[in-house]
Write a protein that holds these residues in place. Structure first.
Motif, short mmCIF file in Angstrom:
data_model
loop_
_atom_site.label_atom_id
_atom_site.label_comp_id
_atom_site.label_asym_id
_atom_site.label_seq_id
_atom_site.Cartn_x
_atom_site.Cartn_y
_atom_site.Cartn_z
N GLY A 108 38.66 38.26 -17.34
CA GLY A 108 38.32 39.66 -17.53
C GLY A 108 39.46 40.62 -17.23
N ASN A 109 39.05 41.82 -16.77
CA ASN A 109 40.04 42.86 -16.53
C ASN A 109 39.91 43.49 -15.16
N GLU A 110 39.22 42.79 -14.21
CA GLU A 110 39.07 43.34 -12.88
C GLU A 110 39.54 42.34 -11.83
N PHE A 111 40.18 42.90 -10.80
CA PHE A 111 40.59 42.08 -9.66
C PHE A 111 39.42 41.96 -8.69
N GLY A 112 39.21 40.75 -8.17
CA GLY A 112 38.11 40.55 -7.23
C GLY A 112 38.44 39.46 -6.22
N VAL A 113 37.93 39.64 -5.02
CA VAL A 113 38.09 38.64 -3.96
C VAL A 113 36.74 37.96 -3.75
N ASN A 114 36.63 36.73 -4.18
CA ASN A 114 35.37 35.99 -4.09
C ASN A 114 35.22 35.24 -2.77
N SER A 115 36.32 34.76 -2.24
CA SER A 115 36.27 34.08 -0.93
C SER A 115 37.63 34.18 -0.28
N LEU A 116 37.61 34.30 1.03
CA LEU A 116 38.83 34.44 1.81
C LEU A 116 38.54 33.89 3.21
N GLN A 117 38.76 32.60 3.39
CA GLN A 117 38.39 31.93 4.63
C GLN A 117 39.57 31.14 5.19
N GLN A 118 39.69 31.18 6.52
CA GLN A 118 40.72 30.39 7.18
C GLN A 118 40.09 29.66 8.36
N ASP A 119 40.75 28.63 8.89
CA ASP A 119 40.13 27.73 9.86
C ASP A 119 40.49 28.03 11.31
N GLY A 120 41.16 29.14 11.59
CA GLY A 120 41.52 29.45 12.97
C GLY A 120 40.49 30.34 13.64
N PHE A 121 40.58 30.41 14.96
CA PHE A 121 39.70 31.31 15.71
C PHE A 121 40.33 31.61 17.06
N THR A 122 39.88 32.69 17.66
CA THR A 122 40.43 33.13 18.95
C THR A 122 39.64 32.51 20.09
N THR A 123 39.98 32.89 21.31
CA THR A 123 39.27 32.40 22.49
C THR A 123 37.83 32.91 22.48
N GLY A 124 36.90 32.07 22.93
CA GLY A 124 35.49 32.44 22.93
C GLY A 124 34.87 32.36 24.31
N ARG A 125 33.96 33.27 24.58
CA ARG A 125 33.17 33.24 25.82
C ARG A 125 31.76 32.78 25.51
N LEU A 126 31.15 32.11 26.47
CA LEU A 126 29.80 31.57 26.28
C LEU A 126 28.80 32.70 26.09
N THR A 127 28.01 32.61 25.02
CA THR A 127 27.00 33.63 24.75
C THR A 127 25.58 33.08 24.84
N GLY A 128 25.41 31.79 24.69
CA GLY A 128 24.05 31.25 24.73
C GLY A 128 24.04 29.75 24.55
N ILE A 129 22.85 29.19 24.80
CA ILE A 129 22.63 27.75 24.67
C ILE A 129 21.52 27.51 23.65
#
Length: 405
Positions: A273-294
């Motif tokens: 077509g004639n339009e720019f689009g972002v359908n998915s943008l995923q990466q496998d990294g993450f920052t430090t996490g604190r416990l929120t629940g069990i």
């Protein structure tokens, strides 16, 4: 003789009242199992009494049998409250040894162990490094109180649609500060080995060659990878690179973290077509996490949730079953202990074999039927009164004999 017989009846009725009173007293006790009395007659046998002329000698309490039927499931607001729907007992380990219970009101002590009100620790199958569970041994369930370690970004899946009729930019060469030198741009967050976030910006520049684009990568506004060629066929499907992966050179964030080595996968990108689009943008990294629940799944898997969106398996609740539950020895505090009569415990996973499933945020209530117990109380009371009347009658008969002159 009738005095002793009636006295045995009084004792039996008194025992029945004791058991009924205990059931009624525990009508609101979590995980409590009601009991019933079982009586047997007493008969003085004799080898010479072939004509059966000897009367019975009364009654005796044979046994007190617990009823291990299912209690109602009451929901709570505590994720660590667990109820077993079906067969099985929680396995607990404490200062008095190993005990078994249906009362799943658990909390966390100061060391992070999941315990009941007696500070006995809940036993689970420990989690292994490969995401499975060591079902050959049991260990105390301990919550992870430390922060969840970060993970550096190493791969990103880029699904964009580049317009097939896009014009060639009017400004050359490419300059991210000059909007007319590129057609489209998008950005995403990536992480280094210390969990620090960085902004990766992807620029797309239409190439003079048909169905061809130049793709440039900047991290924190620093050029990292320039001139990556993306080619499509006349149906808009990616052709080059053949693997769909663009390997970005290492980027040093200059903050003490390891260099970021990133691969971009453009396999799902298209040119339609004639339009720019972002359908998915995923990466496998993450920052430090604190416990929120069990979270506790119905199959017993205990997982910790963190603020970085990650979860970690801490163990799998182990249930115990017995060939003869009525042979278990009551320990008080809604706990039982193994005996010779009960047989050895058979340990398994919730939902397997004949073990029940777990319900998190719920407790199993007492299985005492209050109406039934009130009827039982009336019956025992009448039995007691009848035997008391029998003693009174026997006394009157005896007194009459004594008064014969």
């Amino acid at each position: 003789m009738s005095f002793r017989i009636a006295l045995s009846g009084l004792n039996a009725a008194s025992s029945q009242l004791d058991v009924t009173a205990d059931n009624i007293a525990n009508v609101n006790t979590t995980g409590f199992k009601s009991s019933r009395t079982s009586f047997a007659d007493v008969y003085a046998t004799s080898n010479n009494d072939v004509t059966k002329t000897t009367p019975g000698a009364g009654v005796r309490l044979n046994t007190i049998v617990q009823q291990f039927s299912q209690g109602n499931i009451d929901f709570t607001d505590n994720n660590l409250d667990l109820a077993i729907s079906g067969e099985g007992f929680f396995t607990m380990k404490g200062s008095s040894g190993v005990t078994y219970t249906r009362a799943g009101a658990f909390s966390v002590d100061r060391e992070g162990f999941v315990v009941n009100n007696n500070n006995d620790r809940l036993q689970v199958y420990p989690a292994t490094s490969n995401g499975d569970f060591a079902t050959g041994s049991l260990s105390d369930l301990q919550l992870q109180v430390t922060e969840n370690a970060p993970q550096a970004s190493s791969r990103a899946d880029i699904g964009v649609n580049l317009p097939g009729d896009a014009p060639i930019p009017t400004s050359t060469p490419f300059d991210p500060t000059v909007a007319s030198s590129y057609n489209h741009a998008t950005s995403m967050t990536v992480y280094d080995s210390l969990g620090t976030l960085h902004t990766a910006t992807l620029y797309f520049v239409k190439d003079p060659a048909a169905n061809t684009w130049q793709q440039n990568v900047y991290i924190d506004d620093n050029p990292v990878s320039l001139g990556n060629t993306l080619s499509f066929d006349n149906t808009g499907t990616l052709q080059s690179p053949a693997s769909g992966i663009v390997t970005v050179p290492s980027y040093d964030p200059n903050n003490g973290a390891a260099a970021i080595d990133l691969s971009l996968d453009f396999t799902s990108s298209t040119q339609y077509g004639n339009e720019f689009g972002v359908n998915s943008l995923q990466q496998d990294g993450f920052t430090t996490g604190r416990l929120t629940g069990i979270e506790v799944a119905s199959n017993g898997v205990v997982s910790a949730r963190f603020t970085n969106g990650q979860s970690s398996q801490l163990g799998k609740v182990a249930l115990a079953g017995f060939s003869n539950p009525n042979g278990l020895q009551q320990q008080g505090d809604t706990a039982w202990a193994e005996t010779f009569s009960s047989g050895s415990p058979r340990v398994g996973e919730p939902g397997s074999s004949n073990f029940g499933l777990l319900q998190a945020g719920a407790l199993e209530s007492s299985n005492v039927d209050l109406t039934e117990q009130l009827v039982e109380m009336i019956t025992a009371q009448r039995n007691f009164q009848a035997n008391a009347q029998m003693i009174q009658t026997s006394d009157a008969v005896t007194q009459a004999i004594i008064n014969i002159r």
